[in-house]
Write a protein that holds these residues in place. Structure first.
Motif, PDB file in Angstrom:
ATOM      1  N   LEU A   1       0.834  -1.210   0.000  1.00  0.00           N
ATOM      2  CA  LEU A   1       0.000   0.000   0.000  1.00  0.00           C
ATOM      3  C   LEU A   1       0.865   1.254   0.000  1.00  0.00           C
ATOM      4  O   LEU A   1       0.537   2.241  -0.678  1.00  0.00           O
ATOM      5  CB  LEU A   1      -0.917   0.000   1.234  1.00  0.00           C
ATOM      6  N   GLU A   2       1.976   1.221   0.753  1.00  0.00           N
ATOM      7  CA  GLU A   2       2.872   2.376   0.807  1.00  0.00           C
ATOM      8  C   GLU A   2       3.463   2.670  -0.564  1.00  0.00           C
ATOM      9  O   GLU A   2       3.485   3.824  -1.014  1.00  0.00           O
ATOM     10  CB  GLU A   2       4.004   2.120   1.810  1.00  0.00           C
ATOM     11  N   GLU A   3       3.960   1.625  -1.233  1.00  0.00           N
ATOM     12  CA  GLU A   3       4.580   1.813  -2.547  1.00  0.00           C
ATOM     13  C   GLU A   3       3.567   2.305  -3.576  1.00  0.00           C
ATOM     14  O   GLU A   3       3.853   3.217  -4.358  1.00  0.00           O
ATOM     15  CB  GLU A   3       5.192   0.492  -3.023  1.00  0.00           C
ATOM     16  N   MET A   4       2.376   1.712  -3.562  1.00  0.00           N
ATOM     17  CA  MET A   4       1.363   2.092  -4.529  1.00  0.00           C
ATOM     18  C   MET A   4       0.883   3.521  -4.296  1.00  0.00           C
ATOM     19  O   MET A   4       0.724   4.293  -5.252  1.00  0.00           O
ATOM     20  CB  MET A   4       0.170   1.134  -4.433  1.00  0.00           C
TER      21      MET A   4
ATOM     22  N   ARG B   1       2.512   5.954  -2.891  1.00  0.00           N
ATOM     23  CA  ARG B   1       3.563   6.885  -3.279  1.00  0.00           C
ATOM     24  C   ARG B   1       3.644   7.036  -4.788  1.00  0.00           C
ATOM     25  O   ARG B   1       3.759   8.142  -5.315  1.00  0.00           O
ATOM     26  CB  ARG B   1       4.908   6.378  -2.738  1.00  0.00           C
ATOM     27  N   LYS B   2       3.545   5.937  -5.506  1.00  0.00           N
ATOM     28  CA  LYS B   2       3.607   5.961  -6.969  1.00  0.00           C
ATOM     29  C   LYS B   2       2.467   6.806  -7.540  1.00  0.00           C
ATOM     30  O   LYS B   2       2.675   7.634  -8.432  1.00  0.00           O
ATOM     31  CB  LYS B   2       3.543   4.532  -7.515  1.00  0.00           C
ATOM     32  N   ILE B   3       1.253   6.608  -7.005  1.00  0.00           N
ATOM     33  CA  ILE B   3       0.095   7.369  -7.476  1.00  0.00           C
ATOM     34  C   ILE B   3       0.282   8.855  -7.223  1.00  0.00           C
ATOM     35  O   ILE B   3       0.037   9.693  -8.097  1.00  0.00           O
ATOM     36  CB  ILE B   3      -1.190   6.858  -6.796  1.00  0.00           C
ATOM     37  N   ARG B   4       0.720   9.200  -6.005  1.00  0.00           N
ATOM     38  CA  ARG B   4       0.898  10.616  -5.672  1.00  0.00           C
ATOM     39  C   ARG B   4       1.852  11.311  -6.642  1.00  0.00           C
ATOM     40  O   ARG B   4       1.549  12.382  -7.173  1.00  0.00           O
ATOM     41  CB  ARG B   4       1.426  10.773  -4.237  1.00  0.00           C
ATOM     42  N   TYR B   5       3.001  10.698  -6.852  1.00  0.00           N
ATOM     43  CA  TYR B   5       3.986  11.346  -7.710  1.00  0.00           C
ATOM     44  C   TYR B   5       3.532  11.396  -9.165  1.00  0.00           C
ATOM     45  O   TYR B   5       3.859  12.338  -9.902  1.00  0.00           O
ATOM     46  CB  TYR B   5       5.355  10.662  -7.574  1.00  0.00           C
ATOM     47  N   ASP B   6       2.765  10.408  -9.600  1.00  0.00           N
ATOM     48  CA  ASP B   6       2.207  10.450 -10.954  1.00  0.00           C
ATOM     49  C   ASP B   6       1.229  11.615 -11.095  1.00  0.00           C
ATOM     50  O   ASP B   6       1.255  12.349 -12.092  1.00  0.00           O
ATOM     51  CB  ASP B   6       1.492   9.135 -11.281  1.00  0.00           C
ATOM     52  N   VAL B   7       0.363  11.789 -10.086  1.00  0.00           N
ATOM     53  CA  VAL B   7      -0.616  12.881 -10.122  1.00  0.00           C
ATOM     54  C   VAL B   7       0.101  14.233 -10.073  1.00  0.00           C
ATOM     55  O   VAL B   7      -0.248  15.164 -10.811  1.00  0.00           O
ATOM     56  CB  VAL B   7      -1.622  12.755  -8.957  1.00  0.00           C
ATOM     57  N   PHE B   8       1.100  14.362  -9.210  1.00  0.00           N
ATOM     58  CA  PHE B   8       1.860  15.616  -9.133  1.00  0.00           C
ATOM     59  C   PHE B   8       2.483  15.942 -10.490  1.00  0.00           C
ATOM     60  O   PHE B   8       2.446  17.092 -10.954  1.00  0.00           O
ATOM     61  CB  PHE B   8       2.977  15.511  -8.090  1.00  0.00           C
ATOM     62  N   GLU B   9       3.076  14.930 -11.106  1.00  0.00           N
ATOM     63  CA  GLU B   9       3.751  15.152 -12.384  1.00  0.00           C
ATOM     64  C   GLU B   9       2.769  15.528 -13.486  1.00  0.00           C
ATOM     65  O   GLU B   9       3.050  16.392 -14.322  1.00  0.00           O
ATOM     66  CB  GLU B   9       4.541  13.897 -12.779  1.00  0.00           C
ATOM     67  N   GLN B  10       1.610  14.895 -13.500  1.00  0.00           N
ATOM     68  CA  GLN B  10       0.603  15.243 -14.504  1.00  0.00           C
ATOM     69  C   GLN B  10       0.163  16.700 -14.367  1.00  0.00           C
ATOM     70  O   GLN B  10      -0.017  17.408 -15.363  1.00  0.00           O
ATOM     71  CB  GLN B  10      -0.597  14.305 -14.373  1.00  0.00           C
ATOM     72  N   GLN B  11       0.002  17.157 -13.124  1.00  0.00           N
ATOM     73  CA  GLN B  11      -0.366  18.552 -12.909  1.00  0.00           C
ATOM     74  C   GLN B  11       0.772  19.480 -13.316  1.00  0.00           C
ATOM     75  O   GLN B  11       0.540  20.556 -13.880  1.00  0.00           O
ATOM     76  CB  GLN B  11      -0.733  18.779 -11.437  1.00  0.00           C
ATOM     77  N   ARG B  12       2.013  19.077 -13.055  1.00  0.00           N
ATOM     78  CA  ARG B  12       3.157  19.916 -13.448  1.00  0.00           C
ATOM     79  C   ARG B  12       3.183  20.165 -14.955  1.00  0.00           C
ATOM     80  O   ARG B  12       3.511  21.263 -15.416  1.00  0.00           O
ATOM     81  CB  ARG B  12       4.470  19.253 -13.024  1.00  0.00           C
ATOM     82  N   LEU B  13       2.811  19.145 -15.713  1.00  0.00           N
ATOM     83  CA  LEU B  13       2.829  19.278 -17.169  1.00  0.00           C
ATOM     84  C   LEU B  13       1.731  20.203 -17.686  1.00  0.00           C
ATOM     85  O   LEU B  13       1.794  20.656 -18.824  1.00  0.00           O
ATOM     86  CB  LEU B  13       2.684  17.892 -17.809  1.00  0.00           C
TER      87      LEU B  13
END
Length: 463
Positions: free
Chosen positions: A99-102, A104-116
């Motif tokens: 759960l921790e790994e998943m 974290r992966k989701i959070r950083y993916d969402v952050f990156e999508q917003q950055r773009l």
């Protein structure tokens, strides 16, 4: 005063510049709510815009209250807020992650999508001194080198950590002093997670029994380790050019030159080759040592490593590659403008964005290419090869069959299914890492440029 301390950290590490948009990851907890309020105070002074991203993981029954707090706070401060919802338990099971790994992966993916989606985007995370110490201890407990001891970097690519010089106690004091509302996540108090055990058991015990300044000493150690790791990495890249020959996706290490190097550099070179072959995930100390020992084995001796990687002893070299028997299954993913798409089959990402027309500085990087956007007629996809695939190449009358291209380029048969293709409908735009289609090239008449970047998954990894 904490605001001045954070400002000093931002300037020391050159975290933001005038005109940037800072995307703040806000969970609703103490650290991130404090980060939001401090950036709200600093935004005019720094000449930046800010927005908030909140991820609802669907794990805790009361997580909806986190969303409410974050949205109301942003509304009060007149700050844009973007909330995303995920079923992390279901996704973790599907991806075979904790759960921790998943999460974290989701959070950083969402952050990156917003950055773009924004101009000059930076992603601000609320990691602080205590998080740094906990991370270093976690890495040491699992076994690590200088990079792991270096812990969490203050800046990595577009990710910034303005609290990296602040303690948890300073953040807590600031929140109480300024009456900042935040949510307590009860899972942070549960000693079922490794980090929580370190936070609530290991660190307090060491501080009480051995050294009350233990956390700060861990942070100082991390800073020294990062500096030394950066220095050694530069040497490794220089030496790799002298001892390694790469052909397609196979690396040949000249043993005479390799064995003359210091053991530290030899280990680092092996790790770098493994990284370039696909992944360091599940690679352990024993694997590095096994490869080093191959130098003294008889010809044709080989070892099998995770992710289908094989290292084989030749007469005066070690050859590292990926076994053909680990054949990549057919994959296909839609690719959208201003997003970063994860290609699970290859542990990689494809990032796409639109640029204003330029005729200069066309990237020469194998994994970053420009295309004429107006020539794209269909939805973009990334997939591996299909029967009948062809590409338009200069000097060829019409199209060249992809199979013929692979043969002429001497790409081993077992590697061909692993090579991702960027396609427009049925037309190949780019054999990623190799040729691009002549039809989609940027010309003097190009009005809009599509920039496409390809990354391995670990290039996005962070503590």
């Amino acid at each position: 005063m904490m605001v001045e301390k954070v400002l000093s950290t931002i300037k020391k590490w050159d975290m933001v510049h005038e005109g940037d948009t800072v995307i703040i990851g806000v969970s609703g907890g103490m650290d991130s709510m404090c980060l939001l309020h401090i950036f709200d105070q600093l935004k005019d002074q720094l000449g930046i815009s800010i927005c908030v991203v909140h991820v609802h993981h669907g794990i805790r029954a009361d997580a909806g209250e986190d969303v409410t707090l974050v949205e109301k706070t942003c509304e009060h401060l007149a700050i844009p807020c973007h909330v995303s919802y995920f079923d992390v338990k279901k996704l973790a099971k599907s991806y075979k992650l904790s759960l921790e790994e998943m999460g974290r992966k989701i959070r950083y993916d969402v952050f990156e999508q917003q950055r773009l989606r924004v101009k000059n985007g930076k992603i601000a995370i609320g990691h602080h001194i205590n998080d740094q110490a906990e991370t270093v201890i976690m890495h040491l407990m699992r076994g690590t080198g200088l990079k792991g001891i270096g812990g969490i970097p203050p800046v990595r690519d577009f990710i910034i950590r303005p609290f990296i010089d602040c303690t948890r106690e300073e953040i807590e004091h600031y929140c109480h002093e300024h009456q900042i509302a935040y949510r307590d996540d009860y899972t942070n108090a549960l000693n079922v997670y490794t980090r929580n055990k370190i936070r609530h058991t290991v660190i307090p015990y060491v501080e009480e029994q051995f050294n009350k300044n233990f956390v700060q000493h861990m942070v100082n150690t991390a800073h020294i380790a990062r500096s030394e790791d950066d220095y050694i990495h530069g040497i490794v890249l220089e030496k790799m050019e002298q001892v390694i020959t790469r052909k397609d996706n196979s690396y040949t290490i000249d043993l005479d030159a390799f064995n003359a190097l210091n053991l530290v550099i030899r280990r680092r070179i092996i790790r770098q080759v493994l990284h370039q072959l696909g992944s360091l995930k599940n690679i352990e100390y024993k694997h590095i040592e096994q490869i080093l020992q191959l130098a003294h084995k008889e010809v044709s001796k080989k070892i099998q490593l995770p992710k289908g990687i094989v290292a084989k002893k030749a007469y005066s070299s070690i050859i590292m590659s990926v076994l053909g028997e680990n054949k990549t299954k057919a994959f296909e993913k839609d690719v959208h403008l201003n997003t970063k798409t994860y290609i699970e089959a290859l542990d990689s990402y494809v990032e796409v964005r639109l640029l204003e027309a330029q005729k200069d500085n066309i990237p020469k990087n194998l994994y970053t290419k420009w295309f004429d956007y107006d020539k794209i007629k269909y939805n973009l996809k990334v997939r591996n090869r299909r029967q009948g695939d062809a590409i338009v190449i200069r000097g060829i009358d019409g199209q060249k069959k992809l199979k013929k291209y692979f043969i002429d380029a001497k790409i081993p048969r077992e590697e061909r299914d692993k090579i991702p293709l960027l396609v427009d409908g049925s037309q190949i735009i780019w054999i990623i890492g190799h040729r691009i289609s002549e039809h989609y090239k940027v010309t003097a008449s190009t009005k809009k440029i599509l920039e496409v970047k390809y990354y391995l998954e670990e290039d996005y990894q962070d503590a």
